[in-house]
Design a protein around this motif. Sequence first.
Motif, short mmCIF file in Angstrom:
data_model
loop_
_atom_site.label_atom_id
_atom_site.label_comp_id
_atom_site.label_asym_id
_atom_site.label_seq_id
_atom_site.Cartn_x
_atom_site.Cartn_y
_atom_site.Cartn_z
N ALA A 188 0.87 -1.18 0.00
CA ALA A 188 0.00 0.00 0.00
C ALA A 188 0.90 1.22 0.00
CB ALA A 188 -0.90 0.00 1.22
N ASN A 189 0.38 2.34 -0.46
CA ASN A 189 1.16 3.58 -0.45
C ASN A 189 1.48 3.98 0.97
OD1 ASN A 189 1.09 3.83 -3.26
ND2 ASN A 189 -0.84 4.97 -3.22
N ASN A 190 2.65 4.55 1.13
CA ASN A 190 3.07 5.05 2.44
C ASN A 190 2.91 6.57 2.46
OD1 ASN A 190 4.21 5.71 4.86
ND2 ASN A 190 6.19 4.74 4.46
N ARG A 398 9.05 -2.17 4.72
CA ARG A 398 8.87 -0.88 4.06
C ARG A 398 9.69 -0.87 2.77
NH1 ARG A 398 11.46 2.72 8.22
NH2 ARG A 398 11.36 4.22 6.51
N GLN A 399 9.12 -0.35 1.73
CA GLN A 399 9.82 -0.20 0.46
C GLN A 399 9.98 1.30 0.20
OE1 GLN A 399 6.63 -2.08 0.39
NE2 GLN A 399 7.89 -3.68 1.34
N ASP A 400 10.98 1.90 0.85
CA ASP A 400 11.09 3.36 0.82
C ASP A 400 11.30 3.90 -0.59
OD1 ASP A 400 10.72 3.42 3.51
OD2 ASP A 400 12.83 3.71 4.03
N VAL A 405 4.48 0.19 1.57
CA VAL A 405 4.69 -0.66 2.75
C VAL A 405 3.93 -1.96 2.53
CG1 VAL A 405 5.05 1.22 4.40
CG2 VAL A 405 2.72 0.43 3.90
N SER A 406 4.37 -3.02 3.22
CA SER A 406 3.71 -4.33 3.10
C SER A 406 2.46 -4.36 3.96
CB SER A 406 4.66 -5.44 3.54
OG SER A 406 5.81 -5.48 2.72
N VAL A 407 1.39 -4.92 3.41
CA VAL A 407 0.12 -5.07 4.13
C VAL A 407 -0.50 -6.42 3.78
CG1 VAL A 407 -0.37 -2.58 4.23
CG2 VAL A 407 -1.17 -3.94 2.27
N VAL A 408 -1.52 -6.78 4.52
CA VAL A 408 -2.33 -7.96 4.21
C VAL A 408 -3.66 -7.47 3.66
CG1 VAL A 408 -3.45 -10.02 5.14
CG2 VAL A 408 -1.24 -9.29 6.04
N ARG A 409 -4.06 -8.05 2.51
CA ARG A 409 -5.32 -7.65 1.89
C ARG A 409 -6.31 -8.81 1.96
NH1 ARG A 409 -5.39 -2.82 -0.45
NH2 ARG A 409 -3.39 -1.79 -0.93
#
Length: 539
Positions: A188-190, A398-400, A405-409
Amino acid sequence: MSLLISVTSREHLAIRALLARTAASALAVFLAMGIFSAPAAATPAATSAAAGYTLTASGTSTTTAAVAKRLSVVYRYDGAPRANATVSLQRFSDGSWVRDRTVTTGSTGKATASVSPTMTTKYRFKTTRATSANLTVTVVPGSWTIAGSGSGHGVGMSQYGAYQMARTGSTASDILRHYYPGATVSTANNPWTSIDVQVLGGSTDPATTTLSLSAGSWRLLDGAESQLATGTSARKISIARTAAGVTAKITENGAVRRTIGARPTLYLEWTGTDYWAGTAGTVRVSGAQGSYRHGRLRVTDLNARPNVVSQVVINDEYLYGLEEMPSLWGTSAYGGAAALEAQAIIARNYAILDKTEGLKASCDCHLYDDTRSQNYTGWKKEGGEAGGTWRAAVDATRQDGASTVSVVRNASDGIAETPYFASSGRGGAFSGTANNQDAFGTAPQSHLAHVADPYSAQAPGNPNVSWSGTLTQATAKSVFRLGWVKSVKVTARYSSGQVKTMRAVTPQGTTRTLTKTAEGWRTALGFQGSWMGTVTATR
């Protein structure tokens, strides 16, 4: 010619005396031989003594073996009390009455005895002249020992299970896909947004607090962010509240240097943060469980006490301070780095959803700093033992470069609800995690369904593999809404092994069967989990 026999009166008397002596001798012989029985002598005194005596007993009751029961008796004759009389207390044992002890009546004819039977027992009081009615003291268990396992509500990821999966080679994605079936690990967007976490202000928190900085400088601002005061770590800020808002006293070495009048809102900022460059310091809030390196503090008046909220960036500063999984698990010696990464991802999901819901009126915050939300201790976690390992796990999610960022959907591609808990357990023949509807009574969610979890029990050092809980008689009475409880039994379980239905029976045979959610039972019984096995009565 007739023959006439005549005797003189003297001779007649002699003959009568002789006949009397002969008859007496014969009677004596007959009595000695048992031919006749002499009538028994009447005893009117003994008969009247037995009549009119009464023993009136009381005290029939239910008790536990650990609590003595007092039995009473009143001894009377023709309604009048019999004082200083000795009365025997008897109990029925092995088919006969045996003496338990003797008691002496007082001036009112009353005597008492305290008994502590270990099983249901009949008693009575007795004298040579009267016997009371029987009294039954019914003994019920003082408590029940319940063999249990697991810890927490049981929905979603088991932390000990995740640790064991990581130790045996599973990645964070593997762990999350197992415990949230059908969910996907995505990004998801940070937005680099902040989140408000209440660190002080609950109903049991103190009515005043002191803010102190370990190093560097601080500044105090009002609600419009105009500076009210500044100082170094040598000065402390004492916060109180009035009807008009929160006040502050600036002190140094115990002396008041400045007083700030009531304001609706105060902000504390310090150096070494995104708000103010310079020497990094850590703020302590007296009465709070943590300490705070990042962000700033917002202080307001709520519920007649200072309400202190930590404002920190959600995707790193907040997650760095989460005290939810041992940092040591991520070290090479423990081999659980993937479990820490999985924990960081689902904790982020949790925070995102609460941020989306907006501020809670009860705390003027998005999240509490305790188990009502997630356990947040700030720098105490990040700067504690192996804190760098936990920080590295958060950074790995985190993918700066891509600002993601990593999330669960979930199945609808939305941010998934991701509850987690310490360890699943076993109840009867069933084990594993819980369906959310079984644990919480909420609408079913496909990714919060029951899954097998052999990993929790295999995790080294898991203290929740087995435990023993105590259900007291008082709790049983309250939960089942019964006077006295004789027996308790688990009669149905959920697919996870958690308790679904329990039955209680009174000494009189009244039965009450209750069905609750797994969390309902855990809360009602006060246990760490609701995976329960055998139920054993204890004294």
